[in-house]
Design a protein around this motif. Structure first.
Motif, PDB file in Angstrom:
ATOM      1  N   GLU A  92     -16.347 -10.834   5.134  1.00  0.00           N
ATOM      2  CA  GLU A  92     -16.965 -10.709   6.461  1.00  0.00           C
ATOM      3  C   GLU A  92     -18.475 -10.495   6.444  1.00  0.00           C
ATOM      4  N   GLN A 101     -13.718 -13.527  10.191  1.00  0.00           N
ATOM      5  CA  GLN A 101     -13.071 -13.618  11.496  1.00  0.00           C
ATOM      6  C   GLN A 101     -13.792 -14.636  12.342  1.00  0.00           C
ATOM      7  N   VAL A 149       1.980  -5.456   2.962  1.00  0.00           N
ATOM      8  CA  VAL A 149       0.902  -6.086   3.717  1.00  0.00           C
ATOM      9  C   VAL A 149       0.782  -7.581   3.441  1.00  0.00           C
ATOM     10  N   TYR A 171       0.843  -1.194   0.000  1.00  0.00           N
ATOM     11  CA  TYR A 171       0.000   0.000   0.000  1.00  0.00           C
ATOM     12  C   TYR A 171       0.874   1.238   0.000  1.00  0.00           C
ATOM     13  N   ASP A 172       0.412   2.276  -0.689  1.00  0.00           N
ATOM     14  CA  ASP A 172       1.110   3.564  -0.675  1.00  0.00           C
ATOM     15  C   ASP A 172       2.605   3.437  -0.984  1.00  0.00           C
ATOM     16  N   GLU A 184      -7.537   1.887  -3.382  1.00  0.00           N
ATOM     17  CA  GLU A 184      -6.999   1.994  -2.023  1.00  0.00           C
ATOM     18  C   GLU A 184      -5.516   2.336  -2.052  1.00  0.00           C
ATOM     19  N   GLU A 223     -16.543  -5.826   2.606  1.00  0.00           N
ATOM     20  CA  GLU A 223     -16.697  -5.781   4.050  1.00  0.00           C
ATOM     21  C   GLU A 223     -17.497  -4.521   4.416  1.00  0.00           C
ATOM     22  N   ASN A 228      -7.750  -9.659  12.985  1.00  0.00           N
ATOM     23  CA  ASN A 228      -7.774  -8.302  12.440  1.00  0.00           C
ATOM     24  C   ASN A 228      -6.437  -7.959  11.813  1.00  0.00           C
ATOM     25  N   GLY A 229      -6.484  -7.409  10.640  1.00  0.00           N
ATOM     26  CA  GLY A 229      -5.262  -6.940  10.011  1.00  0.00           C
ATOM     27  C   GLY A 229      -4.381  -8.027   9.439  1.00  0.00           C
ATOM     28  N   ALA A 230      -4.894  -9.247   9.374  1.00  0.00           N
ATOM     29  CA  ALA A 230      -4.078 -10.336   8.843  1.00  0.00           C
ATOM     30  C   ALA A 230      -3.863 -10.201   7.344  1.00  0.00           C
ATOM     31  N   GLY A 231      -4.811  -9.547   6.677  1.00  0.00           N
ATOM     32  CA  GLY A 231      -4.671  -9.359   5.230  1.00  0.00           C
ATOM     33  C   GLY A 231      -5.764 -10.021   4.412  1.00  0.00           C
ATOM     34  N   LYS A 232      -6.862 -10.379   5.043  1.00  0.00           N
ATOM     35  CA  LYS A 232      -7.949 -11.052   4.325  1.00  0.00           C
ATOM     36  C   LYS A 232      -8.568 -10.125   3.279  1.00  0.00           C
ATOM     37  N   THR A 233      -8.962  -8.941   3.735  1.00  0.00           N
ATOM     38  CA  THR A 233      -9.586  -7.990   2.817  1.00  0.00           C
ATOM     39  C   THR A 233      -8.621  -7.628   1.687  1.00  0.00           C
ATOM     40  N   ILE A 238       3.959   0.308   2.384  1.00  0.00           N
ATOM     41  CA  ILE A 238       3.447  -0.576   3.419  1.00  0.00           C
ATOM     42  C   ILE A 238       3.246  -1.975   2.862  1.00  0.00           C
TER      43      ILE A 238
HETATM   44  N1  LIG Z   1      -5.523   1.402   2.267  1.00  0.00           N
HETATM   45  C1  LIG Z   1      -4.587   0.971   3.107  1.00  0.00           C
HETATM   46  N2  LIG Z   1      -3.440   1.664   3.232  1.00  0.00           N
HETATM   47  C2  LIG Z   1      -2.467   1.225   4.068  1.00  0.00           C
HETATM   48  N3  LIG Z   1      -2.543   0.122   4.810  1.00  0.00           N
HETATM   49  C3  LIG Z   1      -3.650  -0.618   4.733  1.00  0.00           C
HETATM   50  C4  LIG Z   1      -4.731  -0.231   3.884  1.00  0.00           C
HETATM   51  N4  LIG Z   1      -5.701  -1.153   4.006  1.00  0.00           N
HETATM   52  C5  LIG Z   1      -5.258  -2.051   4.882  1.00  0.00           C
HETATM   53  N5  LIG Z   1      -4.030  -1.746   5.332  1.00  0.00           N
HETATM   54  C6  LIG Z   1      -3.238  -2.521   6.290  1.00  0.00           C
HETATM   55  O1  LIG Z   1      -3.088  -3.805   5.785  1.00  0.00           O
HETATM   56  C7  LIG Z   1      -3.177  -4.768   6.813  1.00  0.00           C
HETATM   57  C8  LIG Z   1      -4.186  -5.818   6.427  1.00  0.00           C
HETATM   58  O2  LIG Z   1      -5.443  -5.228   6.332  1.00  0.00           O
HETATM   59  P1  LIG Z   1      -6.721  -6.006   5.861  1.00  0.00           P
HETATM   60  O3  LIG Z   1      -7.835  -5.030   5.834  1.00  0.00           O
HETATM   61  O4  LIG Z   1      -6.427  -6.744   4.633  1.00  0.00           O
HETATM   62  O5  LIG Z   1      -6.948  -7.024   7.062  1.00  0.00           O
HETATM   63  P2  LIG Z   1      -8.153  -7.982   7.370  1.00  0.00           P
HETATM   64  O6  LIG Z   1      -7.573  -9.325   7.551  1.00  0.00           O
HETATM   65  O7  LIG Z   1      -9.212  -7.820   6.374  1.00  0.00           O
HETATM   66  O8  LIG Z   1      -8.631  -7.431   8.768  1.00  0.00           O
HETATM   67  P3  LIG Z   1     -10.093  -7.272   9.361  1.00  0.00           P
HETATM   68  O9  LIG Z   1     -10.457  -8.598   9.907  1.00  0.00           O
HETATM   69  O10 LIG Z   1      -9.920  -6.254  10.428  1.00  0.00           O
HETATM   70  O11 LIG Z   1     -10.975  -6.832   8.261  1.00  0.00           O
HETATM   71  C9  LIG Z   1      -3.538  -4.011   8.069  1.00  0.00           C
HETATM   72  O12 LIG Z   1      -2.373  -3.897   8.838  1.00  0.00           O
HETATM   73  C10 LIG Z   1      -3.978  -2.680   7.592  1.00  0.00           C
HETATM   74  O13 LIG Z   1      -3.590  -1.681   8.494  1.00  0.00           O
END
Ligand SMILES: Nc1ncnc2c1ncn2[C@@H]1O[C@H](COP(=O)(O)OP(=O)(O)OP(=O)(O)O)[C@@H](O)[C@H]1O
Ligand SMILES: [Mg+2]
Lengths: 297, 275
Positions: free
Chosen positions: B178, B211, B28, B22-23, B66, B100, B48-53, B26
């Motif tokens: 989710e 989750q 991920v 990202y950006d 994004e 989500e 949370n934040g594992a990277g599913k989305t 970052i």
């Molecule tokens: N647009 C973005 N810019 C920067 N970092 C991001 C962005 N979207 C997500 N992240 C980071 O990427 C990581 C994974 O996020 P993601 O949303 O994929 O997790 P997730 O498994 O879907 O979590 P959740 O269960 O909370 O939805 C997180 O650390 C989040 O902070």
């Protein structure tokens, strides 16, 4: 009574011109949910480009076509370089971007064409139509009638174009939620490109009509401010709203000026629309035809 | 690759060692691989934040909106690379994401929301009306609420609207993010039952980020567990549901004495490394 109608008609005719300006805003608002601050600059840019080309001895038709192409190119460029990177950003960011854009466009226009005030002659005289004044005693400006006619044609054409339900629904969806619209397969970028190109075209027509009336000068950018009460009255995302709002504002401001003005020392035309809009805002914040405001999600 | 959800079926979607940034800075996803067989329901699990989305958005290409980018690896759908396609192209090919948080169009009625889903379809009015009826068949509740603004409907109804909207595009694969979020257990069951129905009767494959591990594993055939942008475990849904570590760390059930989370994570990584 004849005088009342004369004022009313003059008001309605200038109201059509307001509708035209408002329409440029409505298009962008419909497709992105953002008040396009740069619309006034586009109007200025279009008029200046047209006059500039005419000064280079292009014929009227050629200058018109070239300006149209330029405006479409500007619309596409805005989509590509300003909006695309801002997909899915908060709407306030998009709004700020249009503010920046307006300064850029104004600067660019003056850089290319200079900042002097120019006249624009569309070949229509601003004089009463003798035929009507002879018979009814009411004076109606030929120019106002022509301008209103052109504006009306454009407004109707756009209303029809944007009335196909599939497109309208897609626009409303995009304005509501960029990412969700992308997710269901609505091609956001193409839609924005089309809408901005059309907004550029509307700006051109607006610029020619207003430029011919008031001269092509920086003050054209303030046309945008005239659109604000129209939009508040009619609703930001409604084409019929822009039409009706424009007519109401045009008519009431002229009537107020002529019939109420003398009692308060005149000059109310300048602020009356805003007061009207403000009162309206208190009663019906979404405007006459606007989308209902959702208060819970 | 160790990921083989169902050797008997054809692979519809395959994600191969992708990295997402990202950006521009970052990092991920650090090499995620997974497969969804044709007609399967695959769960993507993790905290949370594992990277599913992020994984789902990488597939549907909503990542661009994004400011994210797939920097390594490949994504194939039915044997063709799809990582450079626009979301619009993907929907046309039959891959549709349900985001989500539902993301219904608040100012549109439930029915208008559903109809936006048919944007990419070339079909006649009658085809679209038929598709609408089908959605109402699966979600009778939406039919009752068809004229309400989506912004005024309940969370469960919004989730149904979001799934129904995706169905209108006639997808063969839905990326469902989710669906249980913020919903009462009964509604969650109702929605998962419909997902199962759609899978069985319409042959829609699902990649399901959740989750809510227990519910997801009950309805999926296969599961992947993500941690910190890596797949740390995968297997048949029933195996995962019975796995001691999964029970302990994702379901909060424990039979053995508590071990430190770090130990297990380490052990997991080692195991994957050797595999
Ligand atoms: N647009 C973005 N810019 C920067 N970092 C991001 C962005 N979207 C997500 N992240 C980071 O990427 C990581 C994974 O996020 P993601 O949303 O994929 O997790 P997730 O498994 O879907 O979590 P959740 O269960 O909370 O939805 C997180 O650390 C989040 O902070
Ligand atoms: Mg998520």
């Amino acid at each position: 009574m004849g005088f009342f109608f004369e004022v009313l008609i003059a008001g309605l005719l200038s109201g059509v011109m307001y509708s035209l300006v408002a329409l440029g805003f409505v298009l962008i608002y419909k497709a992105s949910g953002v008040f396009n601050f740069a619309q006034g600059s586009l109007v200025f840019f279009a008029a200046l480009t047209f006059v500039g080309l005419m000064e280079h001895h292009l014929s009227f038709g050629v200058a018109l076509v070239v300006t149209l192409l330029v405006m479409i190119a500007v619309g596409l460029a805005i989509e590509r370089f300003v909006l695309r990177p801002l997909v899915n950003q908060p709407q306030i960011s998009l709004f700020m971007a249009t503010i920046g854009l307006s300064f850029f466009i104004e600067g660019l226009a003056q850089l290319v064409w200079g900042a002097s005030v120019r006249g624009l002659d569309l070949g229509i005289q601003d004089e009463p139509i003798a035929w009507i004044s002879d018979r009814t005693g009411i004076n109606i400006s030929k120019f106002d009638l022509m301008a209103a006619g052109i504006a009306a044609v454009l407004v109707i054409a756009l209303a029809l174009f944007f009335n196909r339900t599939r497109i309208v629904r897609a626009l409303r969806a995009v304005a509501d939620d960029h990412q969700a619209a992308l997710a269901v397969g609505i091609p956001l970028q193409q839609i924005w490109a089309i809408v901005w190109a059309v907004a550029g075209f509307v700006a051109l027509v607006t610029g020619l009509l207003w430029g011919a009336r008031n001269g092509v000068q920086f003050a054209l950018t303030f046309v945008a401010l005239k659109a604000l009460p129209v939009l508040i009255l009619g609703g930001f995302e409604s084409i019929p709203g822009a039409i009706v709002g424009g007519l109401i504002i045009g008519a009431t401001e002229k009537l107020a000026e002529v019939f109420v003005g003398p009692y308060v020392g005149g000059g109310i035309e300048g602020w009356f629309p805003y007061v009207l809009a403000l009162m309206f805002l208190l009663v019906r914040p979404e405007g006459l035809f606007g989308e209902k405001i959702i208060r819970r999600i | 690759m160790s990921a083989q959800p169902d050797p008997g079926r054809q692979v519809a979607l395959s994600v191969n060692n992708i990295e997402v940034i990202y950006d521009h800075v970052i990092l991920v996803l650090r090499g995620v691989s997974l497969e969804v067989p044709d007609g399967g329901i695959v769960a993507l699990l993790g905290a949370n934040g594992a990277g599913k989305t992020t994984t789902l958005k990488a597939i549907s290409n909503l990542l661009h909106a994004e400011r994210g980018e797939v920097t390594k690896g490949a994504i194939e759908f039915r044997g063709q690379r799809v990582d450079r396609l626009t979301p619009n192209d993907l929907v046309r090919r039959g891959v549709c994401q349900v985001m989500e948080g539902r993301h219904c169009f608040a100012h549109l009625t439930v029915e208008e929301n559903l109809l936006t889903g048919a944007f990419t379809r070339k079909g006649s009015r009658a085809d679209i009306a038929q598709a609408l009826e089908k959605v109402y068949h699966y979600f009778p509740r939406l039919k009752e609420r068809r004229a309400s603004l989506a912004g005024y409907t309940s969370g469960g109804e919004q989730q149904m609207t979001a799934i129904g909207r995706a169905l209108m595009a006639q997808p063969t694969m839905i990326l469902l993010d989710e669906p249980s979020m913020g919903l009462a257990p009964q509604i969650v069951e109702e929605i998962f039952a419909i997902v199962g129905d759609l899978n069985a009767r319409e042959r829609v494959s699902f990649l399901l980020a959740e989750q809510n591990t227990m519910v997801a594993l009950r309805h999926a055939n296969y599961g992947y567990i993500l941690e910190n942008g890596r797949v740390v475990m995968d297997g048949q849904a029933s195996d995962l549901a019975n796995n001691e570590d999964v029970k302990e760390f994702y379901l909060g059930l424990s039979t053995a004495g508590r071990r430190s989370f770090r130990d297990v994570k380490h052990y997991r990584r080692r195991k994957r490394w050797l595999a």
